[in-house]
Design a protein around this motif. Structure first.
Motif, PDB file in Angstrom:
ATOM      1  N   ILE A 111      91.906 -81.108  28.385  1.00  0.00           N
ATOM      2  CA  ILE A 111      92.930 -81.652  29.473  1.00  0.00           C
ATOM      3  C   ILE A 111      94.072 -80.935  29.089  1.00  0.00           C
ATOM      4  O   ILE A 111      95.208 -81.505  29.708  1.00  0.00           O
ATOM      5  CB  ILE A 111      92.779 -83.214  29.255  1.00  0.00           C
ATOM      6  N   SER A 112      94.236 -80.033  28.263  1.00  0.00           N
ATOM      7  CA  SER A 112      95.436 -78.996  27.998  1.00  0.00           C
ATOM      8  C   SER A 112      96.501 -80.004  27.344  1.00  0.00           C
ATOM      9  O   SER A 112      97.706 -80.051  28.164  1.00  0.00           O
ATOM     10  CB  SER A 112      95.801 -78.463  29.291  1.00  0.00           C
ATOM     11  N   SER A 150      83.813 -74.853  34.016  1.00  0.00           N
ATOM     12  CA  SER A 150      83.467 -73.984  34.994  1.00  0.00           C
ATOM     13  C   SER A 150      82.377 -74.657  36.010  1.00  0.00           C
ATOM     14  O   SER A 150      82.504 -74.399  37.184  1.00  0.00           O
ATOM     15  CB  SER A 150      82.957 -72.653  34.800  1.00  0.00           C
ATOM     16  N   GLN A 151      81.879 -75.735  35.750  1.00  0.00           N
ATOM     17  CA  GLN A 151      81.115 -76.677  36.571  1.00  0.00           C
ATOM     18  C   GLN A 151      81.901 -77.677  37.130  1.00  0.00           C
ATOM     19  O   GLN A 151      81.225 -78.542  38.343  1.00  0.00           O
ATOM     20  CB  GLN A 151      80.179 -77.369  35.458  1.00  0.00           C
ATOM     21  N   PRO A 203      91.241 -79.167  40.774  1.00  0.00           N
ATOM     22  CA  PRO A 203      91.900 -78.652  39.592  1.00  0.00           C
ATOM     23  C   PRO A 203      90.726 -79.166  38.309  1.00  0.00           C
ATOM     24  O   PRO A 203      90.321 -80.306  38.187  1.00  0.00           O
ATOM     25  CB  PRO A 203      93.124 -79.295  39.550  1.00  0.00           C
ATOM     26  N   LYS A 204      90.405 -78.158  37.498  1.00  0.00           N
ATOM     27  CA  LYS A 204      89.199 -78.350  36.670  1.00  0.00           C
ATOM     28  C   LYS A 204      89.611 -79.480  35.736  1.00  0.00           C
ATOM     29  O   LYS A 204      88.835 -80.184  35.316  1.00  0.00           O
ATOM     30  CB  LYS A 204      88.751 -76.830  35.922  1.00  0.00           C
ATOM     31  N   ARG A 263      83.888 -84.777  46.752  1.00  0.00           N
ATOM     32  CA  ARG A 263      85.177 -85.095  47.308  1.00  0.00           C
ATOM     33  C   ARG A 263      86.176 -83.929  47.200  1.00  0.00           C
ATOM     34  O   ARG A 263      87.228 -84.038  47.668  1.00  0.00           O
ATOM     35  CB  ARG A 263      85.916 -86.343  46.627  1.00  0.00           C
ATOM     36  N   THR A 264      85.926 -82.874  46.633  1.00  0.00           N
ATOM     37  CA  THR A 264      86.705 -81.690  46.489  1.00  0.00           C
ATOM     38  C   THR A 264      86.449 -80.885  47.767  1.00  0.00           C
ATOM     39  O   THR A 264      85.159 -80.330  48.097  1.00  0.00           O
ATOM     40  CB  THR A 264      86.301 -80.808  45.199  1.00  0.00           C
ATOM     41  N   PRO A 265      87.344 -80.787  48.698  1.00  0.00           N
ATOM     42  CA  PRO A 265      86.916 -79.672  49.878  1.00  0.00           C
ATOM     43  C   PRO A 265      86.666 -78.491  49.717  1.00  0.00           C
ATOM     44  O   PRO A 265      87.181 -77.661  48.559  1.00  0.00           O
ATOM     45  CB  PRO A 265      88.512 -79.732  50.643  1.00  0.00           C
TER      46      PRO A 265
END
Length: 191
Positions: free
Chosen positions: A145-146, A162-163, A167-168, A187-189
């Motif tokens: 989570i940086s 990558s899966q 925003p990853k 839910r991600t367009p």
């Protein structure tokens, strides 16, 4: 009776667990956690692996390891032996530090890999050591989570991230906090 030989091939990913003998602590103070992470780096130089996730609990460890050129037993044998020597020397102990052979579950699907990463990162929350996964210092979760905390261990986050859709990091965090993977993807367009 000989031990059953574990399945291995280059690129195999395993959920590795190691527990303290008689479930006793293997980490007693901050220095012990740091030394284990140091040994993890040293082990990786001798027996290269890709580390996808880790969690160091007081009496056990979780590692999500991908092998490259040798079976996981070589890396784990070195790591556990070196750490046991350190603990026995430091605390004037003798005998086994770890309870038997390390556990290794072969990861056989991407969904299993993602679920194991959640299990590893949620382990301190499930044990009621912290309320939020990012509050526990001894996991790789902050790499995902940086939060900029590195502890000197290289964690390969890109494969699991990558899966997740962009925003990853945010979507991975939602997953760790309990959102269903399928719901995150739905839910991600699509652009």
């Amino acid at each position: 009776m000989p031990r059953k030989q574990r399945t291995w091939f280059p690129g195999a990913i395993y959920h590795i667990t190691c527990r303290g003998n008689r479930k006793t602590p293997i980490f007693h103070e901050r220095e012990d956690y740091l030394y284990y992470l140091y040994l993890l780096r040293k082990t990786n130089r001798r027996h290269p692996v890709n580390l996808h996730a880790y969690c160091l609990m007081s009496n056990h460890t979780h590692l999500l390891l991908e092998t490259t050129v040798s079976p996981p037993g070589e890396a784990m044998g070195y790591l556990n032996t070196q750490y046991a020597k350190y603990i026995n020397r430091k605390y004037d102990q003798v005998g086994h530090v770890f309870q038997g052979r390390y556990g290794a579950s072969l990861i056989d699907s991407m969904m299993y890999l993602i679920d194991v990463s959640r299990y590893i990162h949620q382990n301190p929350v499930a044990a009621m050591m912290v309320c939020n996964a990012e509050d526990y210092e001894w996991t790789s979760y902050r790499h995902y989570i940086s939060m900029g905390i590195d502890q000197g261990v290289k964690v390969k986050t890109d494969y699991i991230l990558s899966q997740f859709p962009s925003p990853k990091q945010d979507n991975y965090k939602s997953f760790i906090e309990g959102a269903e993977y399928g719901e995150i993807v739905r839910r991600t367009p699509v652009l």
